[in-house]
Design a protein around this motif. Structure first.
Motif, mmCIF file in Angstrom:
data_model
loop_
_atom_site.group_PDB
_atom_site.id
_atom_site.type_symbol
_atom_site.label_atom_id
_atom_site.label_comp_id
_atom_site.label_asym_id
_atom_site.label_seq_id
_atom_site.Cartn_x
_atom_site.Cartn_y
_atom_site.Cartn_z
ATOM 1 N N THR A 28 46.351 38.857 -107.481
ATOM 2 C CA THR A 28 47.526 39.707 -107.268
ATOM 3 C C THR A 28 48.158 39.474 -105.897
ATOM 4 O OG1 THR A 28 46.073 41.482 -106.455
ATOM 5 C CG2 THR A 28 46.657 41.492 -108.809
ATOM 6 N N GLU A 29 47.410 38.898 -104.990
ATOM 7 C CA GLU A 29 47.950 38.638 -103.668
ATOM 8 C C GLU A 29 47.232 37.446 -103.056
ATOM 9 O OE1 GLU A 29 47.201 41.753 -100.927
ATOM 10 O OE2 GLU A 29 45.158 42.099 -101.610
ATOM 11 N N LEU A 30 47.833 36.930 -102.024
ATOM 12 C CA LEU A 30 47.276 35.768 -101.350
ATOM 13 C C LEU A 30 46.090 36.199 -100.497
ATOM 14 C CD1 LEU A 30 47.739 32.724 -100.786
ATOM 15 C CD2 LEU A 30 48.989 33.431 -98.753
ATOM 16 N N THR A 31 44.940 35.575 -100.759
ATOM 17 C CA THR A 31 43.739 35.828 -99.976
ATOM 18 C C THR A 31 43.138 34.490 -99.567
ATOM 19 O OG1 THR A 31 42.304 35.833 -101.931
ATOM 20 C CG2 THR A 31 43.287 37.944 -101.273
ATOM 21 N N PRO A 32 42.326 34.474 -98.519
ATOM 22 C CA PRO A 32 41.670 33.217 -98.135
ATOM 23 C C PRO A 32 40.853 32.617 -99.273
ATOM 24 C CG PRO A 32 41.487 34.829 -96.373
ATOM 25 C CD PRO A 32 42.077 35.546 -97.542
ATOM 26 N N ASP A 33 40.161 33.474 -100.029
ATOM 27 C CA ASP A 33 39.369 32.963 -101.156
ATOM 28 C C ASP A 33 40.252 32.306 -102.203
ATOM 29 O OD1 ASP A 33 37.037 33.684 -100.025
ATOM 30 O OD2 ASP A 33 36.563 35.328 -101.392
ATOM 31 N N ALA A 34 41.379 32.929 -102.484
ATOM 32 C CA ALA A 34 42.289 32.356 -103.481
ATOM 33 C C ALA A 34 42.789 30.989 -103.017
ATOM 34 C CB ALA A 34 43.470 33.298 -103.720
ATOM 35 N N ILE A 35 43.129 30.880 -101.747
ATOM 36 C CA ILE A 35 43.600 29.602 -101.217
ATOM 37 C C ILE A 35 42.492 28.566 -101.294
ATOM 38 C CG2 ILE A 35 44.362 28.421 -99.141
ATOM 39 C CD1 ILE A 35 46.521 30.048 -100.443
ATOM 40 N N ARG A 36 41.276 28.955 -100.939
ATOM 41 C CA ARG A 36 40.164 27.997 -100.965
ATOM 42 C C ARG A 36 39.914 27.496 -102.375
ATOM 43 N NH1 ARG A 36 37.789 32.045 -97.412
ATOM 44 N NH2 ARG A 36 37.891 31.322 -95.253
ATOM 45 N N VAL A 37 39.949 28.416 -103.327
ATOM 46 C CA VAL A 37 39.712 28.015 -104.723
ATOM 47 C C VAL A 37 40.812 27.073 -105.191
ATOM 48 C CG1 VAL A 37 39.685 28.840 -107.111
ATOM 49 C CG2 VAL A 37 38.367 30.042 -105.366
ATOM 50 N N LEU A 38 42.048 27.434 -104.938
ATOM 51 C CA LEU A 38 43.164 26.623 -105.415
ATOM 52 C C LEU A 38 43.221 25.268 -104.703
ATOM 53 C CD1 LEU A 38 45.768 29.498 -105.663
ATOM 54 C CD2 LEU A 38 44.845 28.198 -107.576
ATOM 55 N N THR A 39 42.879 25.266 -103.434
ATOM 56 C CA THR A 39 42.843 23.996 -102.709
ATOM 57 C C THR A 39 41.747 23.094 -103.259
ATOM 58 O OG1 THR A 39 43.650 25.101 -100.701
ATOM 59 C CG2 THR A 39 42.623 22.935 -100.435
ATOM 60 N N ALA A 40 40.578 23.693 -103.511
ATOM 61 C CA ALA A 40 39.469 22.917 -104.092
ATOM 62 C C ALA A 40 39.837 22.424 -105.482
ATOM 63 C CB ALA A 40 38.207 23.774 -104.144
ATOM 64 N N ALA A 41 40.519 23.267 -106.257
ATOM 65 C CA ALA A 41 40.937 22.884 -107.608
ATOM 66 C C ALA A 41 41.932 21.728 -107.546
ATOM 67 C CB ALA A 41 41.553 24.082 -108.330
ATOM 68 N N ASP A 42 42.837 21.782 -106.593
ATOM 69 C CA ASP A 42 43.824 20.709 -106.459
ATOM 70 C C ASP A 42 43.148 19.387 -106.105
ATOM 71 O OD1 ASP A 42 46.698 19.915 -106.259
ATOM 72 O OD2 ASP A 42 46.121 19.489 -104.198
ATOM 73 N N LYS A 43 42.185 19.445 -105.202
ATOM 74 C CA LYS A 43 41.449 18.222 -104.846
ATOM 75 C C LYS A 43 40.674 17.691 -106.046
ATOM 76 C CE LYS A 43 38.057 16.266 -101.652
ATOM 77 N NZ LYS A 43 37.337 15.603 -102.741
ATOM 78 N N LEU A 44 40.017 18.601 -106.772
ATOM 79 C CA LEU A 44 39.265 18.183 -107.959
ATOM 80 C C LEU A 44 40.196 17.510 -108.962
ATOM 81 C CD1 LEU A 44 36.793 18.111 -109.828
ATOM 82 C CD2 LEU A 44 37.384 20.435 -110.549
ATOM 83 N N GLU A 45 41.351 18.107 -109.193
ATOM 84 C CA GLU A 45 42.280 17.538 -110.169
ATOM 85 C C GLU A 45 42.734 16.143 -109.742
ATOM 86 O OE1 GLU A 45 45.789 19.173 -112.890
ATOM 87 O OE2 GLU A 45 46.161 19.450 -110.765
ATOM 88 N N LYS A 46 43.024 15.980 -108.487
ATOM 89 C CA LYS A 46 43.439 14.658 -108.003
ATOM 90 C C LYS A 46 42.329 13.635 -108.225
ATOM 91 C CE LYS A 46 46.906 15.911 -104.494
ATOM 92 N NZ LYS A 46 47.118 17.307 -104.872
ATOM 93 N N ASP A 47 41.086 14.036 -107.951
ATOM 94 C CA ASP A 47 39.962 13.122 -108.162
ATOM 95 C C ASP A 47 39.799 12.772 -109.636
ATOM 96 O OD1 ASP A 47 39.408 13.123 -105.478
ATOM 97 O OD2 ASP A 47 37.853 14.655 -105.590
ATOM 98 N N LEU A 48 39.901 13.783 -110.499
ATOM 99 C CA LEU A 48 39.722 13.545 -111.936
ATOM 100 C C LEU A 48 40.843 12.663 -112.492
ATOM 101 C CD1 LEU A 48 38.583 17.086 -113.146
ATOM 102 C CD2 LEU A 48 37.166 15.087 -112.726
ATOM 103 N N VAL A 49 42.047 12.930 -112.073
ATOM 104 C CA VAL A 49 43.171 12.122 -112.543
ATOM 105 C C VAL A 49 43.030 10.683 -112.050
ATOM 106 C CG1 VAL A 49 45.659 11.771 -112.337
ATOM 107 C CG2 VAL A 49 44.760 14.051 -112.776
ATOM 108 N N GLN A 50 42.569 10.524 -110.815
ATOM 109 C CA GLN A 50 42.371 9.177 -110.289
ATOM 110 C C GLN A 50 41.319 8.428 -111.107
ATOM 111 O OE1 GLN A 50 40.755 9.000 -106.343
ATOM 112 N NE2 GLN A 50 41.395 6.899 -106.018
ATOM 113 N N ILE A 51 40.239 9.111 -111.458
ATOM 114 C CA ILE A 51 39.196 8.492 -112.278
ATOM 115 C C ILE A 51 39.784 8.063 -113.615
ATOM 116 C CG2 ILE A 51 37.078 8.965 -113.569
ATOM 117 C CD1 ILE A 51 36.183 10.717 -111.235
#
Length: 952
Positions: A506-529
């Protein structure tokens, strides 16, 4: 260790493996005896030997195959055919060495001796079996083993005296009775007839024998009846004529398969269950001699041997890949057998065995991450190949339809696709559970500050790269996009979890940013593979990429940050509205002479920017313009509020009165006027002193100006600091869109200009109106000169100089000067009917204007002379008109008026009041004439325009 259920079922629940093994050995020895070229001979051993063994032993002269020496065994052809790499001399040891090496130093080891040891048959039992077979052979010379019922013959040839004790004898007798029941009644090769009474009779005898020992070693009515019933059932023929030359007592399924399994297991080293003995060729040659008794052929042998290999691999911990390789290669032969036969019994056996192998293989492959790792990954390749081959043989892919479509169907690919997706889903769930457990137990101190979903993204990334490095190269043999499918599967699994998470944000929190940042990195890695894996594929990997709808983590982060920005901006705007309502605008409230609210609002802007850059995101350059734009609007709102109630230059300019003729009286009444003027002038001077309220208002204006100047300076500095936080490339991109807080800076500049002009015109036309508009040159010029206005104006300038920031002080004073000059001209050109000037008054007026200019010059301490000259240009161009004679003015006015507006039937039009004052502008000339106190002017104006002498 894992164990597999038998594909053959449990043919005799009351027959143990050891009993079946002993039966199998009896059949083996009997089969080898009957196929030999010379009969067995019995040679009693010495009494000493008898006593030491505790039983009567015998030395038999076995058939040549049993007697063959193992001292010079050649390389195994069977192992070579099965693709087994390990050899007995490679240092691992083998059956021949490990089980028989001590004996080899004493005597030559035979194949029969090797098999006996492998089947765990003691010398005592072996001696007893050979002794019984000698007795059988002496009574039935030349009779082949498949023509006799071995358990029946053994029952009649061995007595209690042949056993160490009565208990062993009774156990042995019960085993043979149970064997007769299993082979003749429970699982007969030739179907039983419902009308055959011998079945029930045999059951009764067997039941009786199981309850109490039978004296089978003697010829009695009971033993004769037993023989008659057994032989009758064993010699039956079915409609196909089967049974003419064979006694069917051990060739019914699945009893014969279980017995044969016991024989095949003798191929394994009794001391090392992982190894097949190097003499497997000779052992199998012996075992094949039992085929006529057990009803086995090459095809059934292959299926049984396959099962024995797989079962041994599983039961020994699945560590010896050679066994799996052998099973795989054996299936290749079985595949040919399956295509060439229509035997329903064979198909049933094959289906039973392969189904279990398939179930076992699928269980491992559908969760291969639980079974395989970098240490045993080579086994994965064999297991996958085995599973695919088994599926084909089972008929899933071996149908004629498959053969027709073989070029277009890749069953291996489909199966591997299923294995990859299934195993990775399980691995994902397992990883997820481990992360959740780890978070609960707080065991991962190094990453304990990260939310579970961020940790999961990291772990799934490691899982994906391990998959690519370890498993995908092997699975790629069947599936060209193995790594891509793995990446797509993990992408889908994590995407599901991420979607749940995002829906709850519902709002921007450090945890939300960390999760989304980690998810973005994971997606980039998976797409690269996936992309790298699909370089050489037919469709370029489009099919896999389509399975990976973007997480849009950056979009979610962007939306959250935008929401965060909106909340911060809205709160700041609300704060501005609330606090500016209470602001007193007192320049004495602090050393800077500014409003306290300005300090607070700029502090809040800096805090917002600081908080923004502390957000753990990579989108700072992208989202910064939105934040600065919002803050920019807030600051514009502040500036707008700060100047909203102050008015502008036009707010304080008086409305020009309509053109009238001056009415200051004639010189005939000059005496009266001169007596009255001192009183009027004195009264007006008393009222010209500024009030305390006026001073307070001037200070508030100064405070507002200072505040806007402070905001402009600080906001510029804040913009530069903000840019310094970004890479140079991003700074260049932002500069192309305009400077940060550019609008606020411009708004402050315009606000300062507006406030400066408002301050100037308020002072001149409002605060000092009593000494300017209501006093200067009112009545006669000599009695109402500019000195009172200069005194009050000087006091105001002192207040301004001490209160306004030095960077805007010159601007404010310049605007006051400009307003003063405008006021001076308005008095001369629009002062109303109470003002009138003669040519003689022009000197005093010019002198007053000089005094006014000198005030702003202040002997060099004030404004620069060039600035004063520039601003005073208009006034100085008008003043000469005051000393110009009336006739000349009239002629000039007529000429300019006709030139600009023409005439209406010889009449001069009344020029409009528009534009700046100018000596060449008709309205300016007309106003000078209106305020010219002489007769020519009066006549001209009366005749031309009939102007009134007072305001209506």
């Amino acid at each position: 260790m894992e164990s597999l259920p038998s594909p053959f079922g449990d043919p005799a629940p009351n027959l143990s493996n050891s009993e079946l093994r002993e039966t199998a050995y009896e059949i083996l020895v009997a089969a080898c005896r009957s196929t030999g070229s010379r009969p067995l001979t019995y040679i009693p051993q010495s009494p000493k030997s008898d006593r030491s063994n505790g039983l009567t032993t015998a030395s038999l002269s076995p058939s040549p195959s049993l007697h063959r020496s193992l001292t010079s065994t050649a390389a195994s052809k069977v192992k070579k055919a099965l693709g087994m790499k390990k050899r007995i001399g490679d240092g691992d040891g083998g059956a021949g060495e490990s089980s028989s090496q001590p004996d080899r130093s004493k005597k030559s080891v035979t194949v029969g001796e090797l098999v006996r040891v492998q089947m765990r048959i003691s010398e005592q039992i072996d001696s007893r079996i050979r002794r019984a077979l000698l007795r059988i052979a002496s009574g039935q010379l030349g009779r082949r083993v498949e023509m006799m019922v071995l358990p029946l013959e053994l029952l009649q040839q061995l007595k209690a005296s042949d056993f160490p004790d009565q208990e062993e004898y009774e156990s042995w007798q019960r085993r043979n009775l149970k064997l007769l029941e299993a082979g003749l009644i429970l699982y007969p090769c030739v179907p039983l007839s419902k009308s055959d009474k011998s079945v029930q009779q045999l059951k009764q005898i067997i039941r009786s024998g199981l309850e109490r020992p039978l004296d089978t070693g003697k010829i009695t009515g009971e033993t004769q009846n037993l023989r008659s019933l057994v032989m009758s059932l064993a010699s039956r023929q079915n409609n196909n004529g089967i049974g003419s030359e064979t006694c069917h007592w051990a060739d019914g399924f699945p009893l014969n398969l279980r017995i044969y399994q016991m024989l095949l297991e003798s191929c394994f080293d009794v001391n090392d269950e992982l190894l097949i003995v190097e003499e497997v060729d000779e052992v199998l040659e012996l075992i094949k001699k039992t085929w006529p008794v057990l009803g086995i052929n090459q095809m059934i042998h292959n299926v049984c041997f396959l099962w024995v290999l797989v079962n041994r691999y599983v039961s020994t911990g699945q560590v010896e890949n050679d066994l799996l390789v052998a099973a795989h290669n054996l299936i290749l032969e079985i595949e040919n057998d399956a295509m060439e036969t229509n035997d329903p019994e064979y198909s049933k056996i094959l289906s039973s065995v392969l189904s279990l192998v398939m179930d076992w293989g699928e269980k491992r492959l559908l969760a291969y991450h639980d079974t395989f790792n970098i240490d045993n990954v080579e086994t994965l390749e064999t297991t996958v190949s085995l599973g695919i081959l088994v599926a084909k043989v089972l008929g899933e892919d071996i149908s004629s339809e498959y053969r027709r479509k073989k070029k277009h169907v890749d069953s291996g690919r489909d199966r591997v696709d299923t294995y990859i997706r299934s195993s990775l889903r399980m691995a994902f769930q397992q990883t997820k559970r481990m992360v959740e457990h780890s978070k609960k137990s707080k065991s991962r101190q190094s990453t304990n500050n990260l939310p579970a979903l961020a940790i999961l993204a990291e772990d799934i990334g490691h899982l994906a790269f391990n998959e690519k490095a370890i498993f995908s190269p092997i699975l790629k043999n069947w599936h060209p996009l193995a790594a891509g499918v793995a990446a797509a599967t993990l992408h889908s699994c994590y995407g599901t979890e991420l979607k749940k998470f995002v829906s709850g944000i519902t709002e921007l929190t450090p945890d939300a940013i960390r999760v989304l940042t980690a998810a973005d990195k994971l997606e980039k890695d998976l797409v690269q593979i996936a992309v790298q894996d699909a370089v050489d594929s037919e469709d370029g990997g489009k099919s896999v990429i389509r399975e990976m709808p973007p997480f849009e983590a950056e979009v979610v982060i962007g939306n959250l940050v935008k929401s965060w920005i909106k909340i911060r901006v809205d709160r700041l705007k609300e704060w501005i509205d609330r606090n500016l309502q209470q602001e007193v605008w007192n320049p004495r409230s602090n050393k800077l002479g500014i409003a306290p609210s300005a300090v607070d609002v700029l502090r809040m802007v800096d805090e917002t920017l600081e908080a923004f850059f502390l957000l753990p995101i990579l989108l700072h350059p992208v989202l910064l313009p939105e934040l600065t734009s919002g803050l920019d609007k807030c600051m514009q709102h502040y500036v707008s509020k700060a100047k909203s109630s102050c008015g502008s230059r036009n707010t304080f300019l008086p409305v020009l009165p309509a053109l009238t003729r001056c009415t200051v009286g004639s010189r005939l009444h000059g005496v009266f006027k001169k007596k009255e003027k001192p009183m009027v002038a004195s009264h007006r001077r008393k009222s010209q002193l500024g009030t305390g309220n006026d001073s307070a208002e001037i200070l508030q204006f100064c405070c507002r100006i200072n505040t806007l100047q402070y905001i402009r300076t600080e906001i510029e500095s804040s913009g530069r600091k903000t840019l310094n936080r970004l890479p140079e490339s991003e700074v260049a991109a932002l500069d192309a869109k305009g400077k940060i807080f550019e609008q606020s800076i411009s708004y402050c500049s315009k606000g300062i200009q507006q406030l400066s002009e408002a301050t100037a015109y308020k002072i001149v036309f409002h605060d000092l109106s009593n000494v300017l508009w209501d006093g200067l040159y009112l009545g006669e010029v000599p009695s109402s000169r500019i000195e009172p206005f200069l005194q009050e104006l000087e006091r105001c300038l002192e207040i301004i100089s001490s209160s306004v920031h030095d960077r805007v002080r010159t601007r404010v004073i310049s605007d006051i000067m400009r307003a003063s000059f405008d006021g001076f001209l308005l008095v001369l050109l629009a002062g109303g009917p109470s003002r009138g000037f003669t040519i003689q008054d022009s000197a005093a007026v010019e002198e007053d204007f000089k005094f006014l200019c000198d005030l702003f010059w202040s002997n060099g301490d004030g404004l620069p002379l060039d600035l004063i000259e520039k601003v005073s240009t208009t006034v100085k161009s008008i003043l000469p008109l005051l000393r110009t004679d009336t006739d000349s003015l009239i002629e000039r006015f007529k000429a300019v008026c006709l030139e600009n507006h023409g005439s209406d039937r010889g009449k001069l039009p009344l020029p409009p009041t528009s534009g700046p004052w100018s000596p060449t502008e008709p309205n300016t000339l007309l106003r000078v004439l209106c305020y010219r106190y002489d007769e020519p002017a009066t006549k001209f104006l009366k005749k031309t325009y009939n102007l009134p002498r007072k305001l209506t």
